[in-house]
Scaffold this active site. Structure first.
Site, short mmCIF file in Angstrom:
data_model
loop_
_atom_site.label_atom_id
_atom_site.label_comp_id
_atom_site.label_asym_id
_atom_site.label_seq_id
_atom_site.Cartn_x
_atom_site.Cartn_y
_atom_site.Cartn_z
CB SER A 189 -24.93 28.12 36.38
OG SER A 189 -25.81 28.50 37.44
CB SER A 225 -27.28 29.53 40.44
OG SER A 225 -28.40 29.73 39.62
CB THR A 254 -30.53 25.14 34.92
OG1 THR A 254 -30.81 26.01 33.83
CG2 THR A 254 -29.13 24.57 34.77
CE LYS A 305 -35.39 25.31 34.46
NZ LYS A 305 -35.96 26.66 34.29
N GLY A 319 -41.10 27.57 28.40
CA GLY A 319 -41.17 27.27 29.83
C GLY A 319 -41.32 28.52 30.69
CB ALA A 320 -39.37 31.64 30.95
NE ARG A 323 -41.41 30.43 16.45
CZ ARG A 323 -40.13 30.08 16.53
NH1 ARG A 323 -39.23 30.74 15.83
NH2 ARG A 323 -39.74 29.10 17.31
CE1 TYR A 382 -28.64 36.46 32.79
CE2 TYR A 382 -30.94 35.87 33.18
CZ TYR A 382 -29.61 35.51 33.05
OH TYR A 382 -29.25 34.19 33.17
P1 NAP Z 1 -38.08 28.04 25.61
O1 NAP Z 1 -38.81 27.10 26.51
O2 NAP Z 1 -37.15 27.51 24.59
O3 NAP Z 1 -39.18 29.01 24.91
C1 NAP Z 1 -38.88 29.80 23.85
C2 NAP Z 1 -40.09 30.68 23.45
O4 NAP Z 1 -39.57 31.63 22.53
C3 NAP Z 1 -41.22 29.93 22.75
O5 NAP Z 1 -42.43 30.55 23.08
C4 NAP Z 1 -40.87 30.15 21.27
O6 NAP Z 1 -42.01 30.13 20.40
C5 NAP Z 1 -40.31 31.55 21.31
N1 NAP Z 1 -39.43 31.82 20.20
C6 NAP Z 1 -38.20 31.29 19.97
N2 NAP Z 1 -37.67 31.82 18.85
C7 NAP Z 1 -38.58 32.69 18.37
C8 NAP Z 1 -38.62 33.54 17.24
N3 NAP Z 1 -37.60 33.62 16.38
N4 NAP Z 1 -39.71 34.31 17.05
C9 NAP Z 1 -40.74 34.26 17.91
N5 NAP Z 1 -40.78 33.48 19.01
C10 NAP Z 1 -39.71 32.69 19.22
O7 NAP Z 1 -37.20 29.02 26.48
P2 NAP Z 1 -37.42 29.49 28.01
O8 NAP Z 1 -36.60 28.64 28.90
O9 NAP Z 1 -38.88 29.63 28.27
O10 NAP Z 1 -36.71 30.92 27.98
C11 NAP Z 1 -37.27 31.99 27.24
C12 NAP Z 1 -36.50 33.27 27.52
O11 NAP Z 1 -36.65 33.66 28.90
C13 NAP Z 1 -35.00 33.13 27.29
O12 NAP Z 1 -34.54 34.32 26.68
C14 NAP Z 1 -34.41 32.99 28.68
O13 NAP Z 1 -33.11 33.49 28.74
C15 NAP Z 1 -35.38 33.85 29.49
N6 NAP Z 1 -35.47 33.43 30.91
C16 NAP Z 1 -35.14 34.34 31.87
C17 NAP Z 1 -35.25 34.00 33.21
C18 NAP Z 1 -34.87 34.98 34.27
O14 NAP Z 1 -34.78 34.60 35.44
N7 NAP Z 1 -34.69 36.24 33.93
C19 NAP Z 1 -35.71 32.71 33.58
C20 NAP Z 1 -36.06 31.81 32.56
C21 NAP Z 1 -35.93 32.18 31.23
P3 NAP Z 1 -42.57 28.75 19.77
O15 NAP Z 1 -43.37 28.10 20.86
O16 NAP Z 1 -43.37 29.16 18.60
O17 NAP Z 1 -41.34 27.94 19.39
#
Ligand code: NAP
Length: 318
Positions: free
Chosen positions: A40, A42, A89, A93, A159-160, A181, A262
């Protein structure tokens, strides 16, 4: 306390309560709960913010294993020990929302919380600051507010992506195209967000809210012609060797492309977008803004955002 300087466990919290001695000086005041937690960033961003604001206390990592039944005991201990609040995290959550006494409207709609405030009467309130972080990062990068944009989010099933889509709805963006997807996952969210998009702000044939399957390239091509901001909220691009979630030829010079990832700082999507002449930004400032929003919730005062951004940038380079 475990070997990793300021990482506590539930046992550490119990011992502190039973023995009366804080595990470090200054004593822990804010935490981040997760499993795994060692990665983390944070603390690197929040501790300098506490120091600059003259708030005495430490921001600590708290390792709570993923198989824990609930966060009830953890929250009760933190509240009793005088923690002001905590970040949450993966994978806690949902459990954090369930363990909180109250919740704000955003975390309630989302079903997950990333920020908890412990109140003086021993109760707790859950918040979610991911959407605010997203809006702040878009404003920083492109000098635009969500309400003035037509936005497509890839990965709205996660989630994001869901947090960003809800923020787009609440802020009244002009158009929202949700791409995933597994497109079937988007039906409940589309129904939930429908009321935010009922009025007729746009002229023309397109609906203000739509869902598209990521594999439907023809539908994507048509929809993206009428989009200003493309957002990647999938995890595609995180790992070395990943490609882009979007075919490069669908990106146009008029697009702004925001990748929530990032690390690496420039994903294959952002490389493609830059080559197509689009403006780009990664997710670093989203992390800083969601942390800043948490700080404001805990302390009721403006966070030192510039300090948080530079501390985060330094930690990312270390
Ligand atoms: P998550 O809940 O696991 O969601 C993953 C998403 O990615 C789902 O929509 C999933 O689609 C899709 N996905 C995964 N593998 C894929 C593939 N091979 N092809 C197409 N779609 C695919 O993850 P999350 O927590 O929302 O995080 C998502 C991203 O945001 C991560 O990269 C994370 O690092 C980033 N993030 C950044 C911040 C920030 O502050 N910058 C904050 C939170 C998250 P399906 O629904 O079809 O499985």
């Amino acid at each position: 306390m475990t070997a990793n300087n300021f990482t506590l466990t539930l046992d550490d919290l119990r011992q502190w309560r039973d023995g009366g001695t804080a595990p470090c000086d200054p004593r822990p005041l804010i935490g981040v709960i997760g499993d795994p937690i060692s990665h983390s960033l944070s603390p690197a961003m929040q501790q300098p913010a506490l120091d600059e604001a003259g708030i005495e206390g430490r921001y600590v990592k708290i390792h709570i294993p993923k198989n824990v039944e609930s966060l009830d005991e953890c929250f009760a201990l933190m509240s009793e020990l005088g923690f002001q609040g905590t970040n949450i995290t993966i994978p806690h959550k949902e459990a954090a929302l369930a363990a909180s006494t109250k919740a704000d409207s955003v975390s309630t709609i989302m079903g997950v919380a990333n920020t908890i405030l412990f109140l003086a009467d021993g109760t707790s309130k859950a918040y979610n600051t991911d959407g605010v972080g997203f809006a702040g990062a878009v404003r920083d990068a492109f000098l635009m507010d969500l309400r003035d944009l037509r936005i497509a989010i890839i990965g709205t099933g996660g989630g994001a992506g869901k947090a960003a889509a809800i923020k787009c709805g609440m802020d009244g963006c002009e158009r929202l195209v949700m791409i995933n997807r597994t497109v079937e996952k988007l039906r409940p969210l589309a129904e939930q967000l429908g009321p935010y998009f009922r009025d007729d702000r746009l002229h023309g044939p397109s609906d203000r809210i739509a869902t598209i399957a990521l594999a439907d390239t023809a539908a994507l091509q048509e929809a993206l012609e009428e989009i200003d901001l493309i957002v990647n909220a999938t995890s595609v691009g995180l790992k070395a060797g990943d490609g882009s979630p979007l075919p490069a030829h669908l990106i146009r010079p008029h697009h702004m492309v925001f990748d929530m990832i990032y690390a690496p700082p420039k994903t294959p999507l952002l490389i493609d977008a830059e080559e197509q002449g689009a403006r780009i930004a990664n997710g670093a400032n989203m992390l800083a803004h969601q942390g800043a929003a948490s700080f404001a919730i805990w302390f009721g005062k403006a966070p030192p955002v510039a300090t948080m951004k530079s501390a985060l940038a330094a930690a990312m380079q270390a």
